[in-house]
Design a protein around this motif. Structure first.
Motif, mmCIF file in Angstrom:
data_model
loop_
_atom_site.group_PDB
_atom_site.id
_atom_site.type_symbol
_atom_site.label_atom_id
_atom_site.label_comp_id
_atom_site.label_asym_id
_atom_site.label_seq_id
_atom_site.Cartn_x
_atom_site.Cartn_y
_atom_site.Cartn_z
ATOM 1 N N GLY A 16 14.734 -9.346 2.030
ATOM 2 C CA GLY A 16 13.766 -8.850 1.052
ATOM 3 C C GLY A 16 13.033 -7.611 1.499
ATOM 4 O O GLY A 16 12.014 -7.240 0.899
ATOM 5 N N SER A 17 13.559 -6.938 2.520
ATOM 6 C CA SER A 17 12.834 -5.800 3.081
ATOM 7 C C SER A 17 13.804 -4.808 3.692
ATOM 8 O O SER A 17 14.676 -5.191 4.489
ATOM 9 C CB SER A 17 11.852 -6.286 4.150
ATOM 10 N N ARG A 50 12.302 -3.524 -7.161
ATOM 11 C CA ARG A 50 11.417 -3.072 -6.099
ATOM 12 C C ARG A 50 9.970 -3.294 -6.503
ATOM 13 O O ARG A 50 9.558 -2.940 -7.620
ATOM 14 C CB ARG A 50 11.692 -1.600 -5.790
ATOM 15 N N SER A 51 9.202 -3.871 -5.584
ATOM 16 C CA SER A 51 7.780 -4.113 -5.848
ATOM 17 C C SER A 51 7.024 -4.028 -4.532
ATOM 18 O O SER A 51 7.621 -3.855 -3.462
ATOM 19 C CB SER A 51 7.577 -5.497 -6.479
ATOM 20 N N ASN A 52 5.701 -4.184 -4.617
ATOM 21 C CA ASN A 52 4.887 -4.182 -3.400
ATOM 22 C C ASN A 52 5.194 -5.378 -2.508
ATOM 23 O O ASN A 52 4.896 -5.360 -1.314
ATOM 24 C CB ASN A 52 3.405 -4.186 -3.771
ATOM 25 N N GLN A 53 5.771 -6.422 -3.107
ATOM 26 C CA GLN A 53 6.107 -7.618 -2.337
ATOM 27 C C GLN A 53 7.462 -7.514 -1.644
ATOM 28 O O GLN A 53 7.820 -8.375 -0.840
ATOM 29 C CB GLN A 53 6.105 -8.856 -3.255
ATOM 30 N N GLY A 54 8.239 -6.466 -1.976
ATOM 31 C CA GLY A 54 9.523 -6.299 -1.317
ATOM 32 C C GLY A 54 10.654 -6.050 -2.290
ATOM 33 O O GLY A 54 10.440 -5.619 -3.431
ATOM 34 N N THR A 56 13.981 -7.544 -4.315
ATOM 35 C CA THR A 56 14.607 -8.754 -4.846
ATOM 36 C C THR A 56 15.878 -8.381 -5.584
ATOM 37 O O THR A 56 15.871 -7.444 -6.400
ATOM 38 C CB THR A 56 13.651 -9.488 -5.809
#
Length: 314
Positions: A16-17, A50-54, A56
């Protein structure tokens, strides 16, 4: 598509990163981002959200990542098989084990393969029979223990053993020496597999024959959850003897045969019919037969009996 792109796809999908993937792949972060972007350009659809959380995987990304994992696994197998070693069979073998057999089979199987065939890398996946059969069909495992399955056009099975289902009770329950009847079992609340599960089908058939009406406290798709709930007194259950042998020996649970009717299942070794079976898979299959037979013959696998193999030409 290039190998480095597929590695980046799978690794970012798993972690996820991009940062974590770059660390695992031993490349700089911009390179991983570039591999992902070029792959998305090639296939024409976004592969990640893509988001601030990673990062997906998108549905399209999930499909491609699953295919990529299989391709990478096949490349790993090929490398292992062709690596020169004049003394040992080499390769990667992924073996599916029924969740109820892991405690008995996994350790002696890995030990035997490591001792006899140190060039083989063993990977073990565990699940219920339905999932394992799907993984075998999909190529995610090379072979698997399944139960109550006949050969199909895509799968060849070798019957290994037959074992009884046991009634399983909390450690402080009154549990006599005689086999428990289904009627007696149903005097208690039951913790059972979810409806449709292969083991649940056997249980429901037996309950129908016995004309017994159960009171179900909980249904679950996890055998460890079943055992935990029984151990803390939330109900009784029905499980294969192999899955509770150690718990009964150590006193965490009580268990014993069920009668009126007695119920058993047949454990088989299943391999795909299509394609060449690599040498590593052949010797692993032979070792599974040897290990399971030994567990039955020395009494480690309770209630089990070896299924006689047909004579050649029979």
């Amino acid at each position: 598509m290039e190998l480095k792109q597929l590695l980046a796809l799978v690794t970012v999908g798993d972690t996820g990163s991009v940062t974590k993937a770059a660390r695992l792949l031993h490349v700089v972060q911009p390179a991983v981002s570039r591999y992902i972007r070029s792959l998305e350009d090639e296939v024409g659809v976004p592969l990640f959200e893509r988001s601030n959380q990673g990062m997906t995987l998108t549905p399209a990304g999930e499909v491609l990542a699953e295919r990529a994992r299989r391709a990478l696994l096949e490349l790993d197998r090929a490398r292992a098989e062709i690596r020169p070693d004049p003394e040992h069979v080499r390769g990667i073998v992924t073996i599916g084990l029924l969740e109820s057999t892991v405690e008995l089979v996994a350790a002696p199987l890995v030990e035997a393969l490591g001792r006899r065939h140190p060039g083989i890398e063993v990977r073990i996946l565990s699940a219920f029979s339905g999932h394992l059969q799907q993984w075998l069909d999909d190529g995610a495992v090379d072979m698997s223990l399944l139960y109550n399955l006949d050969s199909t056009p895509s799968i060849a099975v070798t019957p290994l053993l037959r074992e009884a289902l046991w009634a399983v009770a909390p450690p402080d329950a009154e549990f006599g020496r005689e086999p428990l009847t289904w009627a007696r079992l149903c005097e208690n609340r039951l913790v059972l597999p979810v409806a449709g599960h292969g083991l649940r089908v056997l249980i429901d058939q037996a309950l129908g024959v016995a004309a017994a009406e159960p009171t179900i406290a909980c249904q679950t798709n996890s055998m460890p959850v079943q055992k935990k709930l029984v151990a803390v007194g939330q109900g009784w259950s029905v499980l294969p003897a192999a899955g509770v042998a150690e718990d009964v020996t150590t006193g965490r649970l009580q268990g014993g045969p069920i009668a009126d009717p007695a119920v058993s299942r047949t454990i088989v070794l299943a391999l795909p019919r299509a394609g060449r079976i690599p040498p590593a898979a052949e010797v692993a299959a032979t070792e599974i037969v040897r290990v399971t037979r030994r567990l039955v013959e020395d009494g480690t696998w309770p209630t089990a009996s070896v299924v006689a193999q047909p004579e050649c030409g029979a």
